[in-house]
Structures are given as structure tokens and as C-alpha cells.
Motif scaffolding. Structure first.
Motif, PDB file in Angstrom:
ATOM      1  N   ASP A   1       0.861  -1.118   0.104  1.00 28.15           N
ATOM      2  CA  ASP A   1       0.037  -0.107  -0.080  1.00 28.15           C
ATOM      3  C   ASP A   1       0.716   1.284  -0.080  1.00 28.15           C
ATOM      4  O   ASP A   1       1.524   1.846   1.076  1.00 28.15           O
ATOM      5  CB  ASP A   1      -0.861   0.060   1.137  1.00 28.15           C
ATOM      6  N   PRO A   2       1.293   1.980  -1.287  1.00 23.48           N
ATOM      7  CA  PRO A   2       1.848   2.920  -1.197  1.00 23.48           C
ATOM      8  C   PRO A   2       1.391   4.125  -0.521  1.00 23.48           C
ATOM      9  O   PRO A   2       2.315   5.035   0.010  1.00 23.48           O
ATOM     10  CB  PRO A   2       1.989   3.209  -2.753  1.00 23.48           C
ATOM     11  N   ASN A   3       0.145   4.241   0.127  1.00 22.16           N
ATOM     12  CA  ASN A   3      -0.350   5.065   0.918  1.00 22.16           C
ATOM     13  C   ASN A   3       0.428   5.289   2.183  1.00 22.16           C
ATOM     14  O   ASN A   3       0.287   6.230   3.074  1.00 22.16           O
ATOM     15  CB  ASN A   3      -2.104   5.188   0.934  1.00 22.16           C
ATOM     16  N   THR A   4       0.766   4.299   2.810  1.00 25.21           N
ATOM     17  CA  THR A   4       1.536   3.984   4.057  1.00 25.21           C
ATOM     18  C   THR A   4       2.945   4.494   4.049  1.00 25.21           C
ATOM     19  O   THR A   4       3.758   4.300   5.029  1.00 25.21           O
ATOM     20  CB  THR A   4       1.315   2.585   4.588  1.00 25.21           C
ATOM     21  N   TRP A   5       3.502   4.790   2.852  1.00 25.22           N
ATOM     22  CA  TRP A   5       4.750   5.098   2.833  1.00 25.22           C
ATOM     23  C   TRP A   5       5.431   6.446   3.013  1.00 25.22           C
ATOM     24  O   TRP A   5       6.548   6.644   3.213  1.00 25.22           O
ATOM     25  CB  TRP A   5       5.441   4.838   1.437  1.00 25.22           C
ATOM     26  N   GLY A   6       4.604   7.430   3.344  1.00 28.96           N
ATOM     27  CA  GLY A   6       4.671   8.712   3.561  1.00 28.96           C
ATOM     28  C   GLY A   6       5.076   9.498   2.314  1.00 28.96           C
ATOM     29  O   GLY A   6       4.665   8.956   1.165  1.00 28.96           O
ATOM     30  N   ASN A   7       5.800  10.362   2.194  1.00 29.54           N
ATOM     31  CA  ASN A   7       6.151  10.954   1.028  1.00 29.54           C
ATOM     32  C   ASN A   7       7.569  11.224   0.831  1.00 29.54           C
ATOM     33  O   ASN A   7       8.436  12.341   0.935  1.00 29.54           O
ATOM     34  CB  ASN A   7       5.523  12.462   1.015  1.00 29.54           C
ATOM     35  N   PRO A   8       8.541  10.216   0.764  1.00 30.41           N
ATOM     36  CA  PRO A   8      10.023  10.515   0.726  1.00 30.41           C
ATOM     37  C   PRO A   8      10.620  10.834  -0.587  1.00 30.41           C
ATOM     38  O   PRO A   8       9.743  10.917  -1.304  1.00 30.41           O
ATOM     39  CB  PRO A   8      10.431   9.011   0.707  1.00 30.41           C
ATOM     40  N   GLY A   9      11.823  11.677  -0.370  1.00 25.47           N
ATOM     41  CA  GLY A   9      12.049  12.154  -1.711  1.00 25.47           C
ATOM     42  C   GLY A   9      12.868  10.958  -2.413  1.00 25.47           C
ATOM     43  O   GLY A   9      13.159  10.177  -1.924  1.00 25.47           O
ATOM     44  N   ARG A  10      13.288  11.504  -3.808  1.00 23.83           N
ATOM     45  CA  ARG A  10      13.842  10.215  -4.481  1.00 23.83           C
ATOM     46  C   ARG A  10      15.330   9.875  -3.821  1.00 23.83           C
ATOM     47  O   ARG A  10      15.687   8.831  -3.900  1.00 23.83           O
ATOM     48  CB  ARG A  10      13.808  10.850  -6.034  1.00 23.83           C
ATOM     49  N   ASN A  11      15.794  10.793  -3.130  1.00 23.85           N
ATOM     50  CA  ASN A  11      17.313  10.255  -2.686  1.00 23.85           C
ATOM     51  C   ASN A  11      17.148  10.307  -1.237  1.00 23.85           C
ATOM     52  O   ASN A  11      18.379   9.737  -0.622  1.00 23.85           O
ATOM     53  CB  ASN A  11      18.326  11.560  -3.107  1.00 23.85           C
TER      54      ASN A  11
END
Length: 960
Positions: free
Chosen positions: A931-941
Motif C-alpha cells: 500500500d503506497p499510501n502508507t509509505w509517507g512522502n519520501p524524496g527520491r534520494n
């Protein structure tokens, strides 16, 4: 100086008597025969002598143009010399401060020419401190000519590597970057490392570019003030940059000023073949092998070989033989001929097979190494790994040699060296031999050639050519001459034109008991060592094409090389003691070699280019050293055989010339030089014609590459894609509802289907056509309005930034694809357009017109394809997204399981990235793999929230 046993035709005696068969004196007859076998060849008549005398008289009074150029630089050199004491007073920080001062003065409006005397004086002082080398006045002259955009012709050993630092430093003050171009990677790295000490002392940075370099490191090298690189790598990086999809991925920043070392080798010899980046195409190895079975069966009656033009063609008898053999092998259908359109591909393959067998020779044009056909540069004798002949010729040679046939390639991008180096705002070059090609340099590149005087007078003795009747006699005389030189301790450099001849001569020297080294493509790795030893007392070195070796042959051997070897052999010893001992030994050795006459350059053949002969000759007599050069020729040599040796052989037979005797006369040299000049002129015409065709493609290349750059630089391309879309709509309406036609004549069904296909939208077009008052303009406006609304909805669904990225990538990908197709089409057009000459039509004009039409057609199809792709693109549904996510997660789990199994088998500790998901500690509470909704909002790096330790973009970010 006549060779012992030779016949000096300049002396009185029977050889000056009239020759009965021709009615002319022997030297006159000889000249005509050697030049081109024609009885009416040009001779030194009274008028010619008169013109020569007048020319000499005028030069004495007015000086040559070259003399006037040299004279014009003397005030500048004097100015630099006058400034030297001021710069000697500066400390190291003061030299760097001067660099900053110069940059500020440039910013304030000063020109580079204004700064030249001070900048050169600053650079001379930095070189003296960093390297212990103080530039001579002639080196400053060479640097001035380079800065002015000329070629400085400086003899071998005059210090061209140091000369380049002066104009490079001056022009690097602009901040735009200077490229110093070398002929191979070894020289690029060596010169960059060596001269970086000078640039560092001046506060500038140095970079070096080489093959298979890390991208980040390459960008850093190009960002330096002065960048050293090979011509190949510069050209390939230019092509690669114009295949990138983002500006930050591009390496080269500008094409401001390039200094080309060995400029004749790079801009003329290597410029005959373009640089091509290619990808694999269809595998036809079976066809190449089948064709190769037939070619060896051909007899001399089946083809015609023209050695002058290096061309080979089938005769009518050969065509009949091939048709019967190819039909027997099942390659040609019964009743089909080689002239039928269906046979085009087969004809191409058998033509390339014939060229591979009759024009390309093993150990001369290529060698077979580790089951691979590796080309040899005919001018430098070096191997060219990675370089392949195009249009299936390389595959034909692989079939001939019975090695693995690699698939043909399709061109993705290409550029000629001529058109790459003409991108630079300013160009300069250095070489020991350029005057013979001055016309080509000026016409193609706008480069003047200036002959810079040597620091010390040349003491080398250049003997007249010795011409023998047969190769056997010639080689016997060569072995004898080497033996005489070796006995008195004179080092000998023997120049050959191919690996085969160098190894044959090596065998003869072994029979004679003469120790020697061989330098050719097979001993490529020992090149520096062999060249360093070539000047030692009594050394004999056989070398295949010494052009552009980049290492001086020093009398007595190379001191630095000997010191490095001694230190490496005994690391415990005192380096200073080793240096003192070897330097003392070297002085004695150098003196002995000078007393023996210096380096003796013995050439076994004349090359078709005078420059290559002069390059070999120039290895001897560096910096005022004594030396000697001599060319040994025979009537069996390629150049002599092609240019009339049969006629000359008859004359020599009539004269009763004995075996082992040689003809020696200055007129022989002049005749051969004229023959070489004719070959050079023909080769120039070929290159010029090829360039005219490439210029047509180059204009189109520049347009495409500049458009790509503009697209990459743009933030918002929606207006461009909208214009494309509206243009496609105009074309569709004009095609299905032509102007000035009635509505009942319109093809509304066709327009409806085309709109769905090209624009990706379903509209009631047939109903529109039945409405009153609806004309073409109304339909056009409605289509534009509806498609604009559709794109606005897609932008909203994707998000503004995402949609702009989609537009940019689709534009770039489509341009690249269309350009590749266009290149292939132009290649095919170029291969057939020559036949239009038979219809009294100029092939070049035909090529220009048709290539322009093809370019316009490519742009039309580009608009259509971009519009079609953007019409079809849509956001993924939730179901599609989840399905793709599950598939990616399964693939990742399988990869992790395989990695764990491999780690267990080798008992190696598992890296963080290979940690099973269950053993990780997620960085985000409630993290759920699915579930990507539980991943938070990390930057690409940022670290991946799953806890793997990988960056997000390398882990779950790939799935998002």
C-alpha cells in the motif's frame, strides 16, 4: 650520397647517353616513367627553369609569405621576453593572482590579444617553475599562431606539448573551456598529467576524457578550464550528448577553442571515415558465410581490380558465373538474375565479399586477435579496437577469416570529424608535417599553415632515393645497409608499411644475426619501451608507420624511462643516486651515438602520402641532433608498380643494369613526389566530395540537435504540442474535407476514423457534416476545441508537472526515433544517387533536393506521431496500478530470494539491500509493502521507508 654498388645517373658515363628506344636522356625517360608511365609527362623544360629562377629571385627580395608571418610575431616575442624579469619576481601566489587579474580585465572589455604578451609571460614562468622547462622563442611563436587560429608546423622534438599550454591558458581565461585534442588515450592522459602542473600553478583546472569513463567524472572533466581528450572521444561524446533526455546528463558544455595535436593525422587521415554510434540490426551471418564460399572460386577473368582507386568490380563473365553458383546454392531463385530488384540485398553482400577478399589484407589492414577482426590504422600502425567497417564489410571480412560474425549495426547517430571540428568558434593545430596539405586545411577548415623555424638548425642528411629492380634486391641492400650502420654503433629506425613486411624483414635480420626490436600493432603494448630504446647505441628498430607516436627517439635512449626502470627494479636504492648514475652513463652513450652519425632512418617504401614519409624522416635530427635518412625502393613497390614501373623496367633492361645496382638521382625523388602529389590530390577530391554530401546531412543534424536542446531547456512544451496537434487537424480536414468542396463530397467516415486513430478522441463528425452552415473551418475549430479540452482534462488527471514531463519525453523519444529512420533512408539514398550521373543529372543536386523532401516528410510524420501518442496516453486506473504493483513486488521478492540463495551458497554476508523484508525495521510506522499510501512522502534520494538502507529511487521508489 650514392649507395655502394649503385648507379649515380648524375655522373658522366654511358648512362647519360641517349636512350635509343625513347630518344631522350636517361633521367628524362626515368622521370616520365616513374611519374605515370606516359611519354608526354612534365619535364624540366626551359620555361619551367625560367619560372623557378624568377620565383627564387622574388622570394629573395620580398621573402615568402611564411617568412612574413614569422617576422610579424617577433615584436610580440620580444615583448614577452621583456616582461620575463617582472614575472620572475612574483611568488607562486602572484602567478595565480595574475590569472584573476587577467580574467577581470577581460570582463572589463580587454581582448585576448591585448593580454597575450603578459599571459604568455606568466605561463612561461609557471612552466619553468613546475616542469623546469623554459620555452624557447620559437615555441612562443608556435603558441601565437595557434591562438590566431592557424596550424603550427613544428618539427619532431621541438616541444609541441608545451607549446599548447600558452594558447590554452590565454583562451581558458574566458571561462568557456579549451579542448586539447590528442591522437590516443595514452597521450591524452600523459599530457594532461604532465601539463596540469603548469595550469595548476596558474590557478586553472585540468581534466582528461577517456573511454568507458564514469559519467560524473566525465562531466567534471569537461567542466575544467582545459580538457585533454582524443578526437574520437570528443566526437562520440557530442553524439551521446545529443541522445540524452535531460540537460544535466550532457557532458560537453561548449565548443569554443580546440588545439589539435597531430592535426594532419586527425583532420585528414582519420577524417575519411565518420564516427557512428550504432545499435544491433538483423543477424545475417548465414548469408555472409554462404557468399564467402563462392568468392574464392572466382578467377582473374571474373573481376577487375583498380589499385589506383582501390576499387573492384565484377565483369560480365563474373556475373554469369555468380548467378549459376548462387542458384546452385539456393541463394538465387531459378530464373532470377542479379539485375532484378529482388536481388539488391544479395548483390550488396557479394560486392562486399569481393572487397573483403581483394582489397583488405590480413596483417596490413587488419589483424585477427582472440577470434576478432581488429582494424589497423594505416597511418599510425595502431590497432583500433571497437572500430568497425560499415555496410556489412566488416562482417564479410569476419566470414573470410572464419571467426564469429557479429550482427550488422544500424546507425543511431553519426558525424564526420570535418563537421565536428567546424563546430568550434576557433581551431588551431600542431604537427610536424602539414604544408603538403595546406590547400585542404584552408578549404575545409579555414586553417592557415605556418612553418615555425626550429630552435637549432637541422643537421640531418636526407639522401636521394635508391631504386632497385626487384624487392629481393632491395631487401638484400637494406640488410647490408643496416649491418654497416650497426657495426659502427649507429641506431637504425626501419620504417615499413605493413605488419607482414615488418615481420618478413625481421626474419631476414635474424638470418643475418642482427639483434633488433619490432614495433607494430602486435607489439602495441610495448610501444613506449621500444621507442624509448630506439636511440640507444647500435639499436635496430623495425616500425610499422611511425606517425603520431608521441614519444621522441632520443639519442642514447630515454633517460627518464631508464631511471623509472632502475627505481622499479631496486625500490630500496636511493633514487637520487640512481638518477645521477644513469644521467652520467647517458651522456657517454649520447656522445657515442652522435659520433656514429645519430639516428639513421631507413624507409623500405614510399607511402602514397608525402606527409607520412616526412613524419618518418622527422624522427631523426630532432633539436639539431645529427642524423641521416634514406628511402630504399623497388619496382615491385605499390606506388612504383601503380605509376608506370613496367615502362621503367624495360628502360633499365635496355641499359643493361646489373642485379643489386640501384638508381640514385634527385630527379627520381622529384618524379616520385609528383606521383605522390597526384595521389594526394585525388584523395583530397574524394574527401571533398564526401564532405559535400555530408554537409547536406550536417545542416539537418544541426537543426535536429538544436531543437532537442531547446526542448530540454524548456519548462513548458504545451504550446509546441498544441501547435503540432492543430497542424495535424489542419492536414486531416484538408485531406477528408478538401477546400472549395461541398459537404456531400466530404469523406466524414474517413475523417471520423482518422480522428480516433490520430487524436485519440471519439466525436460525432458524421453528424457535424449533415448540419447546415458547417464548413471546413467550423469542423477545424470544433476539433481544436475538443482536443484542447481533452488535453486539459489529462493535465488535470496527471498533474501539471507530470504532464509537462510526459510531453517532453514523448517529443524527445519521437524525434530520436524519426532521426534514426531518416539517417538510414539517407544512407540508402546516398548509395544509389550516384547512378543518376548516367542520366546527365548532378548526383549532389539530386541528393540535396531529395534529402530536403525527406526531411520535410520526417517533420510531418513527427507531428503526427507525437500527437497520436499524446492522444492515447491516459492515467492508469486503480486496478491497473494495483496489478502492476503486485507484479513488481513478486519480481522483487523472487530476485531477493535468488540473492539470498546465492549468498548462502558462498557463505558471504548479505548486503543490506538483500535483507528479507521481514528482518527490516521500517522507517515509517504502519509501513505496508503493498500500500503506497502508507509509505509517507519520501524524496527520491531519501532512505527508503521499508528500512532496506537503499535510496527510495533504487528500492520501492521504482515501483511508485
Amino acid at each position: 650520397m650514392p649507395h655502394s654498388g649503385g648507379v649515380d645517373t648524375g655522373l658522366s658515363g654511358p648512362y647519360i647517353a641517349k636512350v635509343a628506344v625513347s630518344g631522350r636522356s636517361f633521367p628524362q625517360c626515368l622521370m616520365g616513367c616513374v611519374q605515370d608511365g606516359q611519354a608526354n609527362a612534365a619535364h624540366f623544360d626551359v620555361r619551367h627553369e625560367s619560372e623557378t629562377m624568377l620565383g627564387k629571385l622574388a622570394r629573395k627580395v620580398f621573402g615568402t609569405p611564411n617568412d612574413r608571418k614569422i617576422k610579424a610575431t617577433r615584436p610580440l616575442v620580444e615583448q614577452i621576453n621583456a616582461l620575463e624579469p617582472d614575472f620572475q619576481k612574483l611568488d607562486d601566489a602572484g602567478l595565480i593572482a595574475k590569472t584573476e587579474e587577467f580574467k577581470q580585465r577581460l570582463a572589463d572589455g580587454a581582448s585576448l590579444d591585448d593580454l597575450l604578451p603578459e599571459a604568455f609571460a606568466n605561463c612561461r614562468e609557471a612552466a619553468h617553475r613546475a616542469l623546469g622547462l623554459r620555452a624557447h622563442d620559437v615555441q612562443l611563436m608556435g603558441g601565437i599562431f595557434l591562438h590566431q587560429g592557424n596550424i603550427s608546423e613544428m618539427k619532431t622534438g621541438e616541444g609541441k606539448t608545451l607549446v599548447a599550454t600558452f594558447p590554452a591558458y590565454l583562451n581558458a581565461l574566458t571561462g568557456r573551456g579549451v579542448h586539447v585534442v590528442t591522437v590516443n588515450d595514452y597521450l591524452a592522459k600523459r599530457d594532461a598529467e604532465w601539463m596540469s602542473k603548469v595550469y595548476g600553478a596558474l590557478g586553472l583546472t585540468t581534466g582528461v576524457v577517456y573511454p568507458r569513463q564514469d559519467e560524473a567524472e566525465k562531466r567534471e572533466a569537461y567542466a575544467a578550464d582545459i580538457t585533454y581528450a582524443t578526437n574520437n572521444e570528443l566526437g562520440f561524446d557530442y553524439l551521446r550528448d545529443n541522445m540524452k533526455s535531460e540537460l544535466k546528463q550532457m557532458s560537453q558544455r561548449d565548443h569554443y577553442f580546440a588545439i589539435v595535436d597531430e592535426v594532419d593525422s586527425i583532420l585528414i587521415d582519420e577524417a575519411r571515415t565518420p564516427l557512428i554510434i550504432s545499435g544491433p540490426a538483423q543477424d545475417r551471418s548465414e548469408l555472409y558465410m554462404n557468399v564467402d564460399r563462392v568468392i574464392p572460386e572466382l578467377t582473374d577473368d571474373h573481376f577487375e581490380l583498380d589499385e589506383k582507386t582501390r576499387n573492384v568490380t565484377y565483369t560480365d563473365e563474373g556475373n554469369e558465373f555468380l548467378e549459376s553458383r548462387l542458384q546452385a546454392l539456393g541463394l538465387l531463385e531459378e530464373g532470377q538474375t542479379l539485375y532484378d530488384p529482388e536481388s539488391t540485398t544479395l548483390v550488396h553482400h557479394i560486392n562486399q565479399g569481393l572487397r573483403a577478399h581483394k582489397l583488405y589484407t590480413k596483417d596490413k589492414d587488419y589483424i585477427v586477435r582472440d577470434g576478432e577482426v581488429v582494424l589497423i590504422d594505416e597511418f599510425t600502425g595502431r590497432m583500433m579496437p571497437g572500430r568497425r567497417l560499415s555496410e556489412g564489410l566488416h562482417q564479410a571480412i569476419e566470414a573470410k577469416e572464419g571467426v564469429n560474425i557479429q550482427p550488422e549495426n544500424v546507425t543511431l547517430a553519426s558525424v564526420t570529424f570535418q563537421n565536428y571540428f567546424r563546430l568550434y568558434d576557433k581551431l588551431g593545430g600542431m604537427t610536424g608535417t602539414a604544408l603538403t596539405e595546406a590547400e585542404e586545411f584552408m578549404e575545409i577548415y579555414g586553417l592557415g599553415v605556418v612553418e615555425v623555424p626550429t630552435n637549432r638548425p637541422i643537421a640531418r642528411i636526407d639522401e636521394d632515393d635508391k631504386v632497385y629492380r626487384t624487392a629481393k634486391e632491395k631487401y638484400a641492400a637494406i640488410v647490408e645497409e643496416i649491418k654497416l650502420a650497426h657495426e659502427k654503433g649507429q641506431p637504425v629506425l626501419v620504417g615499413t608499411t605493413s605488419i607482414e613486411k615488418s615481420e618478413m624483414l625481421s626474419a631476414l635480420l635474424k638470418e643475418a644475426g642482427l639483434p633488433h626490436n619490432v614495433l607494430n600493432a602486435r607489439q602495441h603494448e610495448q610501444e613506449a619501451q621500444i621507442v624509448a630504446d630506439a636511440g640507444k647505441l647500435g639499436a635496430v628498430t623495425i616500425a610499422t608507420n611511425m606517425a603520431g607516436r608521441g614519444t621522441d627517439i632520443k639519442l642514447g635512449g630515454n633517460v627518464e624511462f631508464q631511471i623509472m626502470e632502475a627505481i622499479a627494479a631496486d625500490p630500496e636504492a636511493d633514487p637520487d643516486a640512481i638518477r645521477n648514475r644513469i644521467e652520467a652513463e647517458h651522456k657517454d652513450s649520447e656522445k657515442a651515438v652522435m659520433e656514429a652519425g645519430g639516428l639513421f632512418v631507413l624507409a623500405t617504401e614510399r607511402h602514397e602520402s608525402r606527409r607520412i614519409d616526412n613524419q618518418l624522416r622527422g624522427r631523426s635530427g630532432r633539436q639539431g641532433d645529427p642524423g641521416r635518412s634514406s628511402f630504399f625502393l623497388s619496382l615491385d613497390d605499390d606506388l612504383m608498380r601503380i605509376f608506370g614501373s613496367e615502362r621503367l623496367d624495360k628502360v633499365l633492361s635496355t641499359l643493361g643494369m646489373k642485379e643489386g645496382e640501384a638508381i640514385i638521382h634527385p630527379w627520381v625523388n622529384k618524379s616520385l613526389e609528383r606521383a605522390q602529389a597526384k595521389v594526394e590530390g585525388r584523395n583530397f577530391d574524394i574527401r571533398k566530395q564526401l564532405l559535400k554530401f555530408d554537409d547536406v546531412m550536417n545542416d539537418q543534424r544541426k537543426v535536429i540537435f538544436s531543437q532537442r536542446r531547446e526542448i530540454m531547456e524548456a519548462e513548458d512544451l504545451s504550446e509546441i504540442t498544441q501547435d503540432m496537434r492543430h497542424q495535424v487537424i489542419d492536414d486531416l480536414v484538408d485531406a477528408y474535407a478538401p477546400p472549395k468542396s461541398y459537404s456531400d463530397q466530404w469523406d466524414t467516415e474517413g475523417l471520423y476514423a482518422a480522428v480516433i486513430e490520430k487524436l485519440g478522441i471519439d466525436l460525432p463528425i458524421m453528424a457535424w457534416g449533415e448540419e447546415d452552415g458547417v464548413d471546413q473551418d467550423v469542423i477545424r475549430e470544433r476539433l481544436e476545441e475538443k482536443t484542447d479540452e481533452q488535453m486539459a482534462e489529462k493535465t488535470k488527471a496527471f498533474g501539471e508537472d507530470t504532464m509537462r514531463q510526459i510531453e517532453k519525453q514523448m517529443l524527445l523519444q519521437t524525434i530520436d526515433g524519426k532521426w534514426r529512420e531518416h539517417l538510414l533512408t539517407l544512407e540508402h539514398l546516398r548509395s544509389v544517387v550516384g547512378f543518376r550521373g548516367y542520366a546527365q543529372r548532378d548526383p549532389l543536386n539530386e541528393y540535396k533536393n531529395e534529402s530536403f523532401q525527406l526531411f520535410e516528410s520526417m517533420l510531418d510524420s513527427l507531428r503526427e506521431e507525437v500527437t497520436q501518442k499524446l492522444g492515447q496516453v491516459r492515467p492508469m486506473t486503480e486496478e491497473e496500478r494495483n496489478a502492476m504493483m503486485q507484479q513488481m513486488l513478486q519480481q522483487q521478492a523472487q530476485a531477493q530470494a535468488a540473492a539470498r540463495a546465492a549468498q548462502a551458497a558462498t557463505a558471504a554476508p548479505a548486503p543490506d539491500a538483500g535483507q528479507p523484508a521481514a528482518e527490516r525495521t521500517p522507517l515509517v510506522a504502519g509501513f505496508d509493502e503493498t500500500d503506497p499510501n502508507t509509505w509517507g512522502n519520501p524524496g527520491r534520494n531519501d532512505p527508503c521507508p521499508c528500512g532496506s538502507g537503499e535510496k527510495f529511487k533504487h528500492c520501492h521508489g521504482r515501483l511508485a
